[in-house]
Motif scaffolding. Structure first.
Motif, PDB file in Angstrom:
ATOM      1  N   ASN A 283       5.373 -45.937 -66.886  1.00 56.98           N
ATOM      2  CA  ASN A 283       6.671 -46.152 -67.554  1.00 56.98           C
ATOM      3  C   ASN A 283       7.838 -45.657 -66.696  1.00 56.98           C
ATOM      4  N   GLY A 284       7.698 -45.827 -65.388  1.00 58.25           N
ATOM      5  CA  GLY A 284       8.752 -45.453 -64.467  1.00 58.25           C
ATOM      6  C   GLY A 284       8.835 -43.965 -64.173  1.00 58.25           C
ATOM      7  N   LYS A 285       7.885 -43.176 -64.666  1.00 55.98           N
ATOM      8  CA  LYS A 285       7.884 -41.742 -64.429  1.00 55.98           C
ATOM      9  C   LYS A 285       6.654 -41.336 -63.630  1.00 55.98           C
ATOM     10  N   PRO A 286       6.800 -40.350 -62.745  1.00 62.79           N
ATOM     11  CA  PRO A 286       5.618 -39.886 -62.005  1.00 62.79           C
ATOM     12  C   PRO A 286       4.634 -39.200 -62.957  1.00 62.79           C
ATOM     13  N   SER A 287       3.383 -39.635 -62.885  1.00 60.98           N
ATOM     14  CA  SER A 287       2.365 -39.066 -63.760  1.00 60.98           C
ATOM     15  C   SER A 287       1.021 -39.032 -63.028  1.00 60.98           C
ATOM     16  N   LEU A 288      -0.038 -38.975 -63.769  1.00 59.41           N
ATOM     17  CA  LEU A 288      -1.387 -38.934 -63.218  1.00 59.41           C
ATOM     18  C   LEU A 288      -2.259 -39.937 -63.958  1.00 59.41           C
ATOM     19  N   GLU A 289      -3.350 -40.336 -63.305  1.00 56.41           N
ATOM     20  CA  GLU A 289      -4.333 -41.180 -63.980  1.00 56.41           C
ATOM     21  C   GLU A 289      -5.734 -40.686 -63.641  1.00 56.41           C
ATOM     22  N   VAL A 290      -6.676 -40.987 -64.516  1.00 51.05           N
ATOM     23  CA  VAL A 290      -8.055 -40.510 -64.371  1.00 51.05           C
ATOM     24  C   VAL A 290      -8.981 -41.701 -64.203  1.00 51.05           C
ATOM     25  N   ASP A 291      -9.809 -41.655 -63.179  1.00 47.47           N
ATOM     26  CA  ASP A 291     -10.874 -42.645 -62.996  1.00 47.47           C
ATOM     27  C   ASP A 291     -12.043 -42.191 -63.866  1.00 47.47           C
ATOM     28  N   GLU A 292     -12.178 -42.801 -65.038  1.00 48.76           N
ATOM     29  CA  GLU A 292     -13.172 -42.349 -66.004  1.00 48.76           C
ATOM     30  C   GLU A 292     -14.601 -42.600 -65.535  1.00 48.76           C
ATOM     31  N   ARG A 293     -14.779 -43.440 -64.518  1.00 50.04           N
ATOM     32  CA  ARG A 293     -16.130 -43.643 -63.986  1.00 50.04           C
ATOM     33  C   ARG A 293     -16.600 -42.418 -63.206  1.00 50.04           C
ATOM     34  N   LYS A 294     -15.651 -41.673 -62.652  1.00 48.13           N
ATOM     35  CA  LYS A 294     -15.986 -40.466 -61.892  1.00 48.13           C
ATOM     36  C   LYS A 294     -15.927 -39.195 -62.745  1.00 48.13           C
ATOM     37  N   CYS A 295     -15.081 -39.207 -63.771  1.00 47.92           N
ATOM     38  CA  CYS A 295     -14.797 -37.990 -64.540  1.00 47.92           C
ATOM     39  C   CYS A 295     -16.074 -37.401 -65.146  1.00 47.92           C
ATOM     40  N   ILE A 296     -16.245 -36.085 -64.999  1.00 46.32           N
ATOM     41  CA  ILE A 296     -17.401 -35.397 -65.592  1.00 46.32           C
ATOM     42  C   ILE A 296     -16.991 -34.596 -66.827  1.00 46.32           C
ATOM     43  N   CYS A 297     -15.776 -34.785 -67.292  1.00 42.84           N
ATOM     44  CA  CYS A 297     -15.294 -34.159 -68.536  1.00 42.84           C
ATOM     45  C   CYS A 297     -15.368 -32.636 -68.479  1.00 42.84           C
ATOM     46  N   CYS A 298     -15.074 -32.053 -67.318  1.00 43.52           N
ATOM     47  CA  CYS A 298     -15.232 -30.611 -67.160  1.00 43.52           C
ATOM     48  C   CYS A 298     -14.037 -29.829 -67.676  1.00 43.52           C
ATOM     49  N   GLY A 299     -12.850 -30.449 -67.709  1.00 47.10           N
ATOM     50  CA  GLY A 299     -11.669 -29.770 -68.203  1.00 47.10           C
ATOM     51  C   GLY A 299     -10.901 -28.981 -67.160  1.00 47.10           C
ATOM     52  N   ALA A 300     -11.292 -29.071 -65.894  1.00 45.16           N
ATOM     53  CA  ALA A 300     -10.616 -28.279 -64.858  1.00 45.16           C
ATOM     54  C   ALA A 300      -9.158 -28.659 -64.690  1.00 45.16           C
ATOM     55  N   CYS A 301      -8.787 -29.857 -65.084  1.00 39.52           N
ATOM     56  CA  CYS A 301      -7.410 -30.313 -64.914  1.00 39.52           C
ATOM     57  C   CYS A 301      -6.477 -29.744 -65.979  1.00 39.52           C
ATOM     58  N   TYR A 302      -7.019 -29.278 -67.094  1.00 38.28           N
ATOM     59  CA  TYR A 302      -6.166 -28.861 -68.201  1.00 38.28           C
ATOM     60  C   TYR A 302      -5.351 -27.587 -67.913  1.00 38.28           C
ATOM     61  N   PRO A 303      -5.915 -26.530 -67.322  1.00 42.60           N
ATOM     62  CA  PRO A 303      -5.095 -25.319 -67.116  1.00 42.60           C
ATOM     63  C   PRO A 303      -3.839 -25.547 -66.277  1.00 42.60           C
ATOM     64  N   PRO A 304      -3.906 -26.275 -65.156  1.00 45.04           N
ATOM     65  CA  PRO A 304      -2.662 -26.493 -64.407  1.00 45.04           C
ATOM     66  C   PRO A 304      -1.796 -27.607 -64.981  1.00 45.04           C
ATOM     67  N   CYS A 305      -2.333 -28.326 -65.970  1.00 46.28           N
ATOM     68  CA  CYS A 305      -1.578 -29.455 -66.524  1.00 46.28           C
ATOM     69  C   CYS A 305      -1.934 -29.645 -67.998  1.00 46.28           C
ATOM     70  N   PRO A 306      -1.347 -28.850 -68.898  1.00 47.10           N
ATOM     71  CA  PRO A 306      -1.661 -28.956 -70.328  1.00 47.10           C
ATOM     72  C   PRO A 306      -1.449 -30.341 -70.933  1.00 47.10           C
ATOM     73  N   PRO A 307      -0.559 -31.193 -70.413  1.00 45.32           N
ATOM     74  CA  PRO A 307      -0.482 -32.548 -70.969  1.00 45.32           C
ATOM     75  C   PRO A 307      -1.761 -33.368 -70.800  1.00 45.32           C
ATOM     76  N   MET A 308      -2.702 -32.877 -69.983  1.00 45.05           N
ATOM     77  CA  MET A 308      -4.004 -33.564 -69.856  1.00 45.05           C
ATOM     78  C   MET A 308      -4.971 -32.929 -70.845  1.00 45.05           C
ATOM     79  N   GLN A 309      -4.827 -33.282 -72.115  1.00 47.99           N
ATOM     80  CA  GLN A 309      -5.617 -32.653 -73.175  1.00 47.99           C
ATOM     81  C   GLN A 309      -7.086 -33.029 -73.047  1.00 47.99           C
ATOM     82  N   ILE A 310      -7.953 -31.994 -73.000  1.00 48.82           N
ATOM     83  CA  ILE A 310      -9.398 -32.242 -72.883  1.00 48.82           C
ATOM     84  C   ILE A 310     -10.084 -32.068 -74.237  1.00 48.82           C
ATOM     85  N   ASN A 311      -9.347 -31.601 -75.263  1.00 44.74           N
ATOM     86  CA  ASN A 311      -9.974 -31.330 -76.561  1.00 44.74           C
ATOM     87  C   ASN A 311     -10.604 -32.579 -77.134  1.00 44.74           C
ATOM     88  N   ASP A 312     -11.824 -32.442 -77.655  1.00 42.03           N
ATOM     89  CA  ASP A 312     -12.530 -33.576 -78.243  1.00 42.03           C
ATOM     90  C   ASP A 312     -12.112 -33.726 -79.710  1.00 42.03           C
TER      91      ASP A 312
END
Length: 251
Positions: free
Chosen positions: A222-251
């Motif tokens: 949407n015209g803003k710098p952000s991040l994306e996740v390749d879900e084929r690689k993701c192991i759902c570990c949650g390591a991205c959440y502490p440095p980036c709370p907008p990446m919610q890992i909560n199930d």
């Protein structure tokens, strides 16, 4: 015997002041040890001194009531000296063999399990994720309680072919996992990203670098710098959440 260590700002307190006098007297001078029964060790020094150790399992997080109960048992049925092991067992030390059986009976009457020696399943070491962490899949203590309810007889007895150490961890990447059998609790879904907040909250290169499987990359949303996740690689570990709370890992 060296003088008591000078106090320092970090680390454990000096152990000598709390050690059973016979243990302190014969430190490094033990001739042999025996295993009279599960949960009991006998150490014999070269000078003939004998010390019996009675081991009981406790929960990892002790409330004051339980701790006082354990100490009262030590004062009444043992000799006032206790030792906590790395896996949250409590050990009572006595120099009189006649005190061993009453001590065991007092512990079991109070609901504690005596065991954890020789070829047993040891108490399960685990992290306490909900107390100190922001990415646990669940709190490991609940998993440990469920497992030890099933394995309590293997702690009480010595039927294993060897000593068995089991560990648990609240997540897949950080704590725990050092044992013969490691049980790691993990999330099962990739993070949900709040793209409106990423640019204001997260240092994107750090988040990308933190991912252990290179599943995160910068993106424009949407015209803003952000991040994306390749879900084929993701192991759902949650390591991205502490440095980036907008990446919610909560199930």
């Amino acid at each position: 015997m060296a003088d008591m260590r000078e106090p320092i700002e970090s680390g454990c307190p000096d152990p000598w002041q709390y050690m059973h006098p016979v243990m302190r007297k014969n430190f490094g001078q033990w001739k042999y040890h025996e295993h009279p029964r599960p949960g009991v060790l006998l150490h014999v020094a070269y000078n003939g001194d004998r010390v019996w150790t009675v081991k009981a399992g406790t929960q990892r997080i002790l409330d004051v009531f339980t701790l006082r109960k354990l100490c009262d048992i030590g004062d009444t049925f043992a000799e006032g000296h206790v030792h906590f092991t790395l896996r949250s067992n409590i050990e009572y030390l006595v120099t009189d063999e006649s005190k061993v059986t009453p001590l065991i009976e007092a512990l079991e009457d109070a609901g504690f399990i005596v065991g954890g020696t020789q070829n047993s399943v040891t108490m399960i070491s685990h992290t306490q994720g909900w107390l100190h962490c922001d990415i646990p899949g669940t709190d490991a203590s609940g998993v440990v309680k469920a497992m030890m309810d099933e394995l309590v007889e293997e702690f009480r007895n010595t039927n294993m072919p060897n000593r068995v150490h089991i560990t648990t961890s609240c997540c897949q990447i950080n704590c725990g996992g050092q044992g013969d059998i490691a049980i790691n609790v993990q999330h099962t879904k990739p993070p949900k990203i709040n793209h409106d907040l990423v640019a204001n909250v997260c240092e994107r290169p750090s988040v990308v670098a933190r991912c252990p499987v290179a599943a995160i990359r910068p993106a424009m949303v949407n015209g803003k710098p952000s991040l994306e996740v390749d879900e084929r690689k993701c192991i759902c570990c949650g390591a991205c959440y502490p440095p980036c709370p907008p990446m919610q890992i909560n199930d």
